[in-house]
Design an enzyme around this catalytic site. Structure first.
Site, PDB file in Angstrom:
ATOM      1  N   ASP A   1       0.863  -1.173   0.000  1.00 11.04           N
ATOM      2  CA  ASP A   1       0.000   0.000   0.000  1.00 11.04           C
ATOM      3  C   ASP A   1       0.911   1.238   0.000  1.00 11.04           C
ATOM      4  O   ASP A   1       2.107   1.129   0.292  1.00 11.04           O
ATOM      5  CB  ASP A   1      -0.887  -0.016   1.251  1.00 11.04           C
ATOM      6  CG  ASP A   1      -1.674   1.259   1.424  1.00 11.04           C
ATOM      7  OD1 ASP A   1      -2.405   1.643   0.490  1.00 11.04           O
ATOM      8  OD2 ASP A   1      -1.555   1.889   2.496  1.00 11.04           O
TER       9      ASP A   1
ATOM     10  N   ASP B   1      -0.206   5.229   0.834  1.00  2.00           N
ATOM     11  CA  ASP B   1      -0.471   6.240   1.858  1.00  2.00           C
ATOM     12  C   ASP B   1      -0.511   5.629   3.249  1.00  2.00           C
ATOM     13  O   ASP B   1      -1.305   4.729   3.529  1.00  2.00           O
ATOM     14  CB  ASP B   1      -1.799   6.946   1.574  1.00  2.00           C
ATOM     15  CG  ASP B   1      -1.752   7.795   0.314  1.00  2.00           C
ATOM     16  OD1 ASP B   1      -0.945   8.732   0.275  1.00  2.00           O
ATOM     17  OD2 ASP B   1      -2.513   7.508  -0.627  1.00  2.00           O
TER      18      ASP B   1
ATOM     19  N   THR C   1      -2.713   0.978  -4.451  1.00  2.00           N
ATOM     20  CA  THR C   1      -3.175   2.154  -3.724  1.00  2.00           C
ATOM     21  C   THR C   1      -4.556   2.604  -4.168  1.00  2.00           C
ATOM     22  O   THR C   1      -4.949   2.392  -5.316  1.00  2.00           O
ATOM     23  CB  THR C   1      -2.169   3.315  -3.904  1.00  2.00           C
ATOM     24  OG1 THR C   1      -2.689   4.502  -3.295  1.00  2.00           O
ATOM     25  CG2 THR C   1      -1.904   3.585  -5.377  1.00  2.00           C
ATOM     26  N   SER C   2      -5.274   3.245  -3.246  1.00  2.00           N
ATOM     27  CA  SER C   2      -6.580   3.815  -3.576  1.00  2.00           C
ATOM     28  C   SER C   2      -6.435   5.190  -4.214  1.00  2.00           C
ATOM     29  O   SER C   2      -7.410   5.736  -4.736  1.00  2.00           O
ATOM     30  CB  SER C   2      -7.455   3.923  -2.315  1.00  2.00           C
ATOM     31  OG  SER C   2      -7.792   2.653  -1.823  1.00  2.00           O
TER      32      SER C   2
ATOM     33  N   LYS D   1     -10.526  -0.670  -2.743  1.00  2.00           N
ATOM     34  CA  LYS D   1     -10.496  -1.220  -1.393  1.00  2.00           C
ATOM     35  C   LYS D   1     -11.715  -0.716  -0.605  1.00  2.00           C
ATOM     36  O   LYS D   1     -12.073   0.445  -0.746  1.00  2.00           O
ATOM     37  CB  LYS D   1      -9.212  -0.797  -0.670  1.00  2.00           C
ATOM     38  CG  LYS D   1      -7.927  -1.218  -1.371  1.00  2.00           C
ATOM     39  CD  LYS D   1      -6.716  -0.616  -0.654  1.00  2.00           C
ATOM     40  CE  LYS D   1      -5.434  -0.883  -1.414  1.00  2.00           C
ATOM     41  NZ  LYS D   1      -4.251  -0.283  -0.749  1.00  2.00           N
TER      42      LYS D   1
ATOM     43  N   ASP E   1      -1.837  -0.427   6.111  1.00  3.10           N
ATOM     44  CA  ASP E   1      -1.944   0.314   7.373  1.00  3.10           C
ATOM     45  C   ASP E   1      -3.381   0.558   7.797  1.00  3.10           C
ATOM     46  O   ASP E   1      -3.627   0.921   8.950  1.00  3.10           O
ATOM     47  CB  ASP E   1      -1.238   1.673   7.254  1.00  3.10           C
ATOM     48  CG  ASP E   1      -2.028   2.665   6.408  1.00  3.10           C
ATOM     49  OD1 ASP E   1      -2.324   3.776   6.900  1.00  3.10           O
ATOM     50  OD2 ASP E   1      -2.365   2.334   5.261  1.00  3.10           O
TER      51      ASP E   1
END
Length: 231
Positions: free
Chosen positions: A18, A20, A119-120, A151, A176
């Site tokens: 991931d 961020d 990643t989103s 996600k 995270d």
């Protein structure tokens, strides 16, 4: 099968990162942008809403923000465009690595293990982040605006494994957030959680640590055989 077949050993087929809050300490920058937008709308984003936003897709984040401000009638696309522009400015001002993240990424690459960034965040923002992370640090990059379902849906992680040509059940995902962990678990990956701003409840199949500073290749390999170890 030969003993050298990577899928018959405890060697991960790939490490799926991931971005961020996991590799870079960017959540504080999101805090700035979100609070500035809330102030533009005449309000203040609550701590509960901010925590709920972490790890969500942009459209969902904007709906949470609007509802928190008591302004559900606002257009999520308009707010998202504002945030996109502001966060790009903040990202360009510099990103800081999370503790241990750079060393771990370098160790994984040096070992020849395939890597993916999952990643989103949208592609324009990720392109800026890659100036810090390194464009050659990942074999595959899956962005939030390049999948149908983001996600916590498993599609982002399943897409990364498919593009890498590896079985997802032999991959380790590093996350995270609650939504990111849910996505990786639903996809079938082994999961290492390193919570940042928001604590994560213990979850079956998730190995949780305070930071990446103590993570090495041996630990990542062990997660495939002992997914519940150390919870």
């Amino acid at each position: 099968m030969s003993l050298e077949d990577p899928y018959t050993s405890r060697h991960p087929a790939a490490i799926l990162f991931d971005m961020d809050g996991t590799l870079v300490d960017s959540e504080k920058l999101w805090d700035v942008a979100l609070q500035e937008l809330a102030e533009t709308y005449g309000g203040t984003l609550s701590d509960a809403a901010r925590k709920a936003i972490i790890g969500t897709a942009m459209a969902d984040s904007m709906r949470i923000l609007h509802d928190d401000l008591g302004q559900p009638e606002r257009d999520p696309a308009v707010s998202a465009a504002w945030i996109d522009a502001r966060i790009l400015e903040l990202f360009r001002s510099g990103l800081r690595w999370r503790p241990g993240a750079m060393a771990l990424l370098k160790a994984v690459r040096a070992a020849g293990i395939p890597t993916a960034l999952v990643t989103s965040s949208g592609r324009p923002l990720v392109e800026v982040a890659l100036e810090t992370l390194g464009r050659d640090s990942f074999d595959v990059v899956v962005c939030g605006d390049e999948v149908v379902a983001t996600k916590p849906h498993p599609e982002p992680y399943l897409t990364a494994a498919r593009l890498l040509g590896v079985p997802i059940e032999r991959c380790v995902a590093i996350e995270d957030s609650r939504t990111g962990v849910a996505s990786a678990l639903a996809a079938g990956a082994a999961v290492l959680a390193v919570p940042g701003e928001v604590p994560l409840a213990p979850t079956d199949g998730v190995h949780q640590l305070e930071s990446l500073t103590a993570v090495d290749l041996e630990l990542l390999a062990a997660l495939l055989g002992e997914p519940n170890a150390g919870r």
